[in-house]
Design a protein around this motif. Structure first.
Motif, mmCIF file in Angstrom:
data_model
loop_
_atom_site.group_PDB
_atom_site.id
_atom_site.type_symbol
_atom_site.label_atom_id
_atom_site.label_comp_id
_atom_site.label_asym_id
_atom_site.label_seq_id
_atom_site.Cartn_x
_atom_site.Cartn_y
_atom_site.Cartn_z
ATOM 1 N N PHE A 219 43.882 41.963 57.251
ATOM 2 C CA PHE A 219 44.734 42.558 56.219
ATOM 3 C C PHE A 219 45.080 41.552 55.134
ATOM 4 C CE2 PHE A 219 48.824 43.660 54.333
ATOM 5 C CZ PHE A 219 48.555 44.950 53.894
ATOM 6 N N PHE A 220 45.039 42.007 53.872
ATOM 7 C CA PHE A 220 45.410 41.218 52.705
ATOM 8 C C PHE A 220 46.199 42.113 51.749
ATOM 9 C CE2 PHE A 220 41.486 39.665 54.449
ATOM 10 C CZ PHE A 220 41.580 38.285 54.409
ATOM 11 N N VAL B 64 44.375 39.374 37.126
ATOM 12 C CA VAL B 64 45.318 39.960 36.177
ATOM 13 C C VAL B 64 46.737 39.502 36.502
ATOM 14 C CG1 VAL B 64 46.161 42.114 35.177
ATOM 15 C CG2 VAL B 64 43.784 41.948 35.958
ATOM 16 N N ILE B 65 47.041 39.337 37.793
ATOM 17 C CA ILE B 65 48.386 38.883 38.176
ATOM 18 C C ILE B 65 48.468 37.365 38.255
ATOM 19 C CG2 ILE B 65 48.889 41.008 39.425
ATOM 20 C CD1 ILE B 65 48.464 39.424 42.039
ATOM 21 N N GLY B 66 47.353 36.677 38.002
ATOM 22 C CA GLY B 66 47.333 35.227 38.036
ATOM 23 C C GLY B 66 46.448 34.711 39.150
ATOM 24 N N PRO B 67 46.434 33.393 39.374
ATOM 25 C CA PRO B 67 45.659 32.829 40.478
ATOM 26 C C PRO B 67 46.175 33.369 41.808
ATOM 27 C CG PRO B 67 46.387 31.113 38.966
ATOM 28 C CD PRO B 67 47.126 32.359 38.585
ATOM 29 N N VAL B 68 45.266 33.832 42.662
ATOM 30 C CA VAL B 68 45.644 34.422 43.940
ATOM 31 C C VAL B 68 45.197 33.508 45.071
ATOM 32 C CG1 VAL B 68 45.259 36.362 45.506
ATOM 33 C CG2 VAL B 68 45.556 36.780 43.070
ATOM 34 N N SER B 69 46.098 33.248 46.005
ATOM 35 C CA SER B 69 45.758 32.453 47.183
ATOM 36 C C SER B 69 46.410 33.108 48.392
ATOM 37 C CB SER B 69 46.268 31.015 47.015
ATOM 38 O OG SER B 69 45.938 30.242 48.141
ATOM 39 N N PHE B 70 45.606 33.434 49.409
ATOM 40 C CA PHE B 70 46.107 34.129 50.593
ATOM 41 C C PHE B 70 46.398 33.143 51.716
ATOM 42 C CE2 PHE B 70 43.322 37.255 48.494
ATOM 43 C CZ PHE B 70 44.213 38.312 48.337
ATOM 44 N N VAL C 105 42.729 45.845 52.114
ATOM 45 C CA VAL C 105 43.430 45.148 51.034
ATOM 46 C C VAL C 105 44.360 46.142 50.355
ATOM 47 C CG1 VAL C 105 43.217 43.810 48.918
ATOM 48 C CG2 VAL C 105 41.438 43.632 50.667
ATOM 49 N N SER C 106 45.657 45.884 50.435
ATOM 50 C CA SER C 106 46.633 46.747 49.767
ATOM 51 C C SER C 106 47.077 46.113 48.456
ATOM 52 C CB SER C 106 47.864 46.974 50.646
ATOM 53 O OG SER C 106 48.902 47.596 49.889
ATOM 54 N N PRO C 107 47.085 46.901 47.375
ATOM 55 C CA PRO C 107 47.546 46.351 46.100
ATOM 56 C C PRO C 107 49.058 46.275 45.965
ATOM 57 C CG PRO C 107 46.045 48.233 45.810
ATOM 58 C CD PRO C 107 46.511 48.225 47.218
ATOM 59 N N ALA C 108 49.815 47.062 46.750
ATOM 60 C CA ALA C 108 51.231 47.188 46.409
ATOM 61 C C ALA C 108 52.174 47.390 47.590
ATOM 62 C CB ALA C 108 51.409 48.348 45.416
ATOM 63 N N SER C 109 51.707 47.224 48.808
ATOM 64 C CA SER C 109 52.585 47.403 49.969
ATOM 65 C C SER C 109 53.311 46.100 50.251
ATOM 66 C CB SER C 109 51.773 47.837 51.188
ATOM 67 O OG SER C 109 51.216 49.119 50.973
#
Length: 422
Positions: free
Chosen positions: A147-148, A376-382, A125-129
């Protein structure tokens, strides 16, 4: 006799209780963290590592996944792909971690993915790539679905930046970009949209990281006589480039990528030279998690500002990983991968950051129920490639501070891309 038996039973019960407590204390789940703690992206990695630690602290205070303690084994990639691969291999082969969080920059995340986590079927899981290459690898089946990332792709951000540039009067622009996967992809996406919308790129100059001087690159770009400079860089190199640009008389009008949203960059250049500096960043849809993080992160991190580009989404990466470990029936990476979708389910009960909500989440997951982590960045959906969508923040440097001046929704960006495709 009876008294002795009772005393013996009590002693055995006490011993059993102490042994159980000891086993609980010894129960640890280690997650690998590969971050750019030093090098050109060191500012991001330091913030990201602290955010993951904070998320794990909150989860542990809530009881921990399966009653165990989450532990981050953090390694420094030094902002170099080869070193990142070595660190990731050690974590997977020696520490047997089921998950790696990292890297921050794409030139670190991609080699970890292609050399370690993809072929080894380890969750990453990458936070910023933000490189579009990561989506391409997913489409080609090279990630094995492992990968996420908690940031939007540059395929969208390049379009947002192009529209924002023209809105701010950049009719002609020079580009100086870092010569790696991130820089090249951001340039390509920006170029397609900017030219189609009527802008004119008068020069493109790549640069290599960690040079002592960028005078030659600045000289070449200034010679094209642009309205301003689009700088795709990291804060350390970016500050050196902008100082060279200003000292040679280049127009003090800048378009900056998301990673340049940095107090260190501003102080290194000087706020008085950045009164016309604009940028785009992967945005947030504020939630209760956002409020919690902004109120508590600076104290936890030892003074790092919560506005650091990697900070918010790194907390979410840590929280999602920890919750997925709790939801998974085993620590097998494939089970954890599948559980990532379970803890971000649109049908699940809403959970926010912090000890109280995490305790609620752990109870729900123990009962086999899905949750919807709104981070923190809002609702997350992959999606199936581990990508997310979200708004883009439009910002400007005002009196030495990065100030939000607008937002461009994902629908707005997609509408532009659809129009350009006709």
């Amino acid at each position: 006799m009876k008294e002795r038996v009772l005393k013996s039973a009590a002693a055995m019960a006490l011993a059993f209780g102490l042994a159980s407590a000891a086993r609980a204390d010894d129960c640890q789940i280690t997650v690998g963290v590969v971050m750019e703690l030093t090098g050109p992206a060191g500012e991001y990695g330091q913030a990201g590592a602290k955010s993951v630690e904070m998320a794990f602290r909150d989860l542990n205070d809530a009881g921990g996944p399966h009653g165990c303690k989450l532990v981050a084994d953090t390694r420094d990639s030094q902002s170099q792909g080869a070193l990142a691969v070595d660190a990731a291999n050690q974590l997977v082969q020696l520490k047997k971690v089921p998950v790696i969080i990292g890297g921050i920059i794409s030139s670190v995340s991609i080699p970890i993915l292609t050399s370690v986590t993809g072929p080894g079927k380890i969750v990453q899981v990458s936070p910023a790539s933000s490189s579009p290459t990561l989506t391409t690898l997913g489409r080609e089946g090279k990630t094995n679905g492992m990968f996420f990332r908690t940031i939007t792709s540059d395929a969208l951000q390049g379009t947002a930046a192009a529209k924002y540039a023209l809105d701010q009067g950049f009719k002609t622009i020079a580009v100086i970009h870092v010569n790696n996967d991130f820089g090249v992809n951001m340039l390509n996406e920006f170029t397609k949209a900017y030219k189609a919308l009527g802008g004119d790129i008068v020069s493109v100059t790549p640069y290599n990281e960690k040079q002592s001087s960028y005078d030659a690159e600045a000289t070449k770009a200034i010679a094209s006589k642009p309205d301003g400079l689009y700088l795709i860089a990291t804060p350390v190199d970016g500050a050196t480039i902008v100082r060279a640009w200003i000292s040679q008389g280049g127009p003090a009008k800048f378009l900056l990528n998301d990673g340049m949203n940095s107090p260190d960059f501003i102080s290194s250049v000087g706020a008085k030279y950045l009164n016309e500096a604009y940028g785009t960043s992967s945005g947030t849809s504020p939630t209760a998690s956002t409020e919690y993080f902004n109120a508590n992160y600076k104290a936890f991190s030892g003074g790092i500002d919560p506005s650091n580009p990697a900070a918010d989404r790194a907390y979410d990466a840590g929280a999602i990983v920890g919750l997925a470990i709790a939801a998974a029936p085993t620590q097998d990476p494939l089970a954890i991968r599948d559980s990532i979708y379970k803890v971000t389910s649109k049908d699940g009960e809403v959970i926010h950051a912090g000890k109280a909500d995490f305790a609620k989440a752990l109870d729900l997951l123990k009962a086999g129920k899905p949750i919807r982590y709104e981070g923190v960045i809002g609702p997350v959906s992959f999606d199936q490639y581990g990508d997310i969508t979200g708004p883009f923040r439009l910002w400007k440097i005002v009196d030495g501070k990065v100030t939000t001046v607008g937002e461009m929704s994902t629908d707005d960006v997609n509408a532009i891309k659809a129009k350009l495709a006709k």
